[in-house]
Design a protein around this motif. Structure first.
Motif, PDB file in Angstrom:
ATOM      1  N   TRP A  72       0.809  -1.218   0.000  1.00  0.00           N
ATOM      2  CA  TRP A  72       0.000   0.000   0.000  1.00  0.00           C
ATOM      3  C   TRP A  72       0.842   1.269   0.000  1.00  0.00           C
ATOM      4  N   ARG A  73       2.162   1.127  -0.078  1.00  0.00           N
ATOM      5  CA  ARG A  73       3.039   2.299  -0.085  1.00  0.00           C
ATOM      6  C   ARG A  73       3.808   2.358  -1.400  1.00  0.00           C
ATOM      7  N   ASP A  74       3.942   3.554  -1.920  1.00  0.00           N
ATOM      8  CA  ASP A  74       4.694   3.743  -3.153  1.00  0.00           C
ATOM      9  C   ASP A  74       6.157   3.368  -2.927  1.00  0.00           C
ATOM     10  N   ALA A  75       6.783   2.803  -3.945  1.00  0.00           N
ATOM     11  CA  ALA A  75       8.168   2.352  -3.809  1.00  0.00           C
ATOM     12  C   ALA A  75       9.102   3.484  -3.405  1.00  0.00           C
ATOM     13  N   GLY A 223      -3.608 -20.948  10.612  1.00  0.00           N
ATOM     14  CA  GLY A 223      -4.778 -20.210  11.049  1.00  0.00           C
ATOM     15  C   GLY A 223      -4.555 -18.743  11.333  1.00  0.00           C
ATOM     16  N   ASN A 224      -3.378 -18.212  11.022  1.00  0.00           N
ATOM     17  CA  ASN A 224      -3.116 -16.786  11.222  1.00  0.00           C
ATOM     18  C   ASN A 224      -3.747 -15.980  10.086  1.00  0.00           C
ATOM     19  N   THR A 225      -4.595 -15.023  10.450  1.00  0.00           N
ATOM     20  CA  THR A 225      -5.191 -14.125   9.466  1.00  0.00           C
ATOM     21  C   THR A 225      -4.634 -12.729   9.692  1.00  0.00           C
ATOM     22  N   ILE A 226      -3.993 -12.183   8.686  1.00  0.00           N
ATOM     23  CA  ILE A 226      -3.397 -10.849   8.787  1.00  0.00           C
ATOM     24  C   ILE A 226      -4.371  -9.823   8.230  1.00  0.00           C
ATOM     25  N   VAL A 227      -4.666  -8.819   9.034  1.00  0.00           N
ATOM     26  CA  VAL A 227      -5.521  -7.712   8.627  1.00  0.00           C
ATOM     27  C   VAL A 227      -4.644  -6.491   8.382  1.00  0.00           C
ATOM     28  N   VAL A 228      -4.902  -5.792   7.292  1.00  0.00           N
ATOM     29  CA  VAL A 228      -4.210  -4.550   6.958  1.00  0.00           C
ATOM     30  C   VAL A 228      -5.220  -3.415   7.052  1.00  0.00           C
ATOM     31  N   ALA A 229      -4.871  -2.373   7.804  1.00  0.00           N
ATOM     32  CA  ALA A 229      -5.742  -1.207   7.937  1.00  0.00           C
ATOM     33  C   ALA A 229      -4.935   0.047   7.649  1.00  0.00           C
ATOM     34  N   ALA A 230      -5.565   0.998   6.995  1.00  0.00           N
ATOM     35  CA  ALA A 230      -4.859   2.207   6.563  1.00  0.00           C
ATOM     36  C   ALA A 230      -5.553   3.458   7.073  1.00  0.00           C
ATOM     37  N   ARG A 231      -4.773   4.509   7.211  1.00  0.00           N
ATOM     38  CA  ARG A 231      -5.318   5.817   7.580  1.00  0.00           C
ATOM     39  C   ARG A 231      -5.222   6.749   6.379  1.00  0.00           C
ATOM     40  N   GLY A 232      -6.305   6.782   5.621  1.00  0.00           N
ATOM     41  CA  GLY A 232      -6.379   7.716   4.499  1.00  0.00           C
ATOM     42  C   GLY A 232      -5.507   7.338   3.321  1.00  0.00           C
ATOM     43  N   VAL A 233      -5.491   6.053   2.961  1.00  0.00           N
ATOM     44  CA  VAL A 233      -4.686   5.595   1.833  1.00  0.00           C
ATOM     45  C   VAL A 233      -5.579   5.408   0.605  1.00  0.00           C
ATOM     46  N   GLN A 234      -5.117   5.905  -0.520  1.00  0.00           N
ATOM     47  CA  GLN A 234      -5.815   5.675  -1.781  1.00  0.00           C
ATOM     48  C   GLN A 234      -5.264   4.409  -2.409  1.00  0.00           C
ATOM     49  N   PRO A 236      -4.057   1.893  -4.969  1.00  0.00           N
ATOM     50  CA  PRO A 236      -3.606   1.980  -6.360  1.00  0.00           C
ATOM     51  C   PRO A 236      -4.299   0.939  -7.234  1.00  0.00           C
ATOM     52  N   ASP A 237      -4.187   1.121  -8.546  1.00  0.00           N
ATOM     53  CA  ASP A 237      -4.793   0.146  -9.439  1.00  0.00           C
ATOM     54  C   ASP A 237      -3.962  -1.135  -9.448  1.00  0.00           C
ATOM     55  N   ARG A 238      -4.513  -2.152 -10.084  1.00  0.00           N
ATOM     56  CA  ARG A 238      -3.884  -3.478 -10.058  1.00  0.00           C
ATOM     57  C   ARG A 238      -2.493  -3.456 -10.672  1.00  0.00           C
ATOM     58  N   GLU A 239      -2.328  -2.719 -11.740  1.00  0.00           N
ATOM     59  CA  GLU A 239      -1.024  -2.662 -12.407  1.00  0.00           C
ATOM     60  C   GLU A 239       0.043  -2.094 -11.477  1.00  0.00           C
ATOM     61  N   GLU A 240      -0.317  -1.054 -10.741  1.00  0.00           N
ATOM     62  CA  GLU A 240       0.634  -0.456  -9.809  1.00  0.00           C
ATOM     63  C   GLU A 240       0.940  -1.417  -8.659  1.00  0.00           C
ATOM     64  N   LEU A 241      -0.073  -2.110  -8.163  1.00  0.00           N
ATOM     65  CA  LEU A 241       0.146  -3.085  -7.097  1.00  0.00           C
ATOM     66  C   LEU A 241       1.097  -4.188  -7.558  1.00  0.00           C
ATOM     67  N   GLU A 242       0.947  -4.609  -8.788  1.00  0.00           N
ATOM     68  CA  GLU A 242       1.827  -5.644  -9.317  1.00  0.00           C
ATOM     69  C   GLU A 242       3.259  -5.143  -9.441  1.00  0.00           C
ATOM     70  N   ARG A 243       3.424  -3.873  -9.819  1.00  0.00           N
ATOM     71  CA  ARG A 243       4.769  -3.293  -9.876  1.00  0.00           C
ATOM     72  C   ARG A 243       5.404  -3.249  -8.483  1.00  0.00           C
ATOM     73  N   ARG A 244       4.603  -2.861  -7.504  1.00  0.00           N
ATOM     74  CA  ARG A 244       5.127  -2.808  -6.143  1.00  0.00           C
ATOM     75  C   ARG A 244       5.497  -4.195  -5.638  1.00  0.00           C
ATOM     76  N   ALA A 245       4.658  -5.167  -5.938  1.00  0.00           N
ATOM     77  CA  ALA A 245       4.944  -6.535  -5.502  1.00  0.00           C
ATOM     78  C   ALA A 245       6.251  -7.033  -6.107  1.00  0.00           C
ATOM     79  N   ALA A 246       6.473  -6.733  -7.380  1.00  0.00           N
ATOM     80  CA  ALA A 246       7.717  -7.153  -8.031  1.00  0.00           C
ATOM     81  C   ALA A 246       8.919  -6.470  -7.392  1.00  0.00           C
ATOM     82  N   PHE A 247       8.771  -5.183  -7.063  1.00  0.00           N
ATOM     83  CA  PHE A 247       9.850  -4.442  -6.411  1.00  0.00           C
ATOM     84  C   PHE A 247      10.173  -5.033  -5.042  1.00  0.00           C
TER      85      PHE A 247
END
Length: 276
Positions: A72-75, A223-234, A236-247
């Motif tokens: 959820w954070r820009d590279a 059985g561990n479930t990880i929850v992610v919560a954000a404070r005012g995060v926009q 990103p689209d799927r393409e950007e998420l995929e770029r971040r994941a690769a990075f």
């Protein structure tokens, strides 16, 4: 496989229980198997782990997933700001954010025997101007207005020796966690335990953060479930998420592409529960 601390090291490494003026904390114990050292709180439940020959690697799958906030954070500013860990465990997340991400890092741990164990057996760095371990109550720490707005990242993993449910899991706690985050900050929470309720906990988190700012990863085999919560995060689209994941995979050797496949919005029954 579980073994107690060597008796000759217990007083120094785990704290002197013979001092009647001190709180009688559950003692940290350890076991080792196949090159991995495990932290326990005098029980069979694993509180953390470290591969002895690769201490900076995140060994447990759920601990790796606690880093999913990176998606959820820009590279460009993924590693900026301060990381806070509530519940030290074996210190894996704190070691990683301090050494690998080079972030200013604070860990809050109520049990002094856990801190001693991490210093002696889990390569926990000494305190300096960029790293601090506080022997404090996590609930009181997040409730202190002096800490509000100071964290870019908040990792919450709070369990006692019974590991039945999170130790802190009420509405006020999650509201205080949101207050600790700066704008654009992110929190990950490990939800696990025999008495834990994902729906109940997730609803409280969503009430504090807003249902459009909360996601979860499908559970691990354990059985561990990880929850992610954000404070005012926009988001990103799927393409950007995929770029971040690769990075993230290339730079930090974390399975971020897998995380991306596991991320889900909150189920409608939880969202409806919040609306009602």
């Amino acid at each position: 496989m579980r073994s107690p601390w060597p008796s000759s090291l217990q007083d120094d490494a785990v704290g002197n229980k013979r001092d009647k003026n001190k709180t009688d904390w559950v003692e940290a114990t350890l076991s080792e198997f196949d090159g991995v050292r495990y932290l326990h709180l005098d029980s069979i439940w694993v509180q953390g782990a470290m591969r002895v020959k690769k201490p900076d690697r995140l060994e447990l799958e759920y601990v790796q997933r606690m880093m999913a906030w990176m998606l959820w954070r820009d590279a460009a500013d993924m590693t900026s700001g301060r990381a806070v860990q509530l519940g030290l465990g074996a210190g894996a997340l704190s070691r990683f954010t301090r050494r690998q991400l080079k972030m200013k890092t604070t860990a809050v741990e109520i049990n002094p025997t856990v801190i001693s164990a991490c210093r002696h057996w889990f390569h926990l760095p000494e305190d300096d101007d960029r790293f601090q371990v506080l022997n404090q109550d996590a609930g009181a720490w997040v409730a202190d207005a002096a800490h509000w707005g100071t964290a870019a990242v908040l990792n919450v993993d709070l369990y006692d020796h019974e590991a039945a449910a999170p130790v802190l899991d009420d509405q006020q706690f999650y509201s205080d966690c949101r207050a600790v985050l700066a704008d654009g900050g992110l929190m990950t929470v490990n939800l696990f335990g025999r008495s834990a309720s994902f729906a109940r906990s997730a609803a409280r988190i969503a009430t504090a953060f807003g249902s459009d700012q909360v996601w979860h990863l499908t559970p691990t085999r354990e059985g561990n479930t990880i929850v992610v919560a954000a404070r005012g995060v926009q988001v990103p689209d799927r393409e950007e998420l995929e770029r971040r994941a690769a990075f993230i995979e290339e730079r930090f050797d974390l399975p971020a592409r897998k995380w991306l496949k596991l991320v889900r919005p909150l189920p409608m029954n939880i969202i409806n529960q919040i609306r009602d």
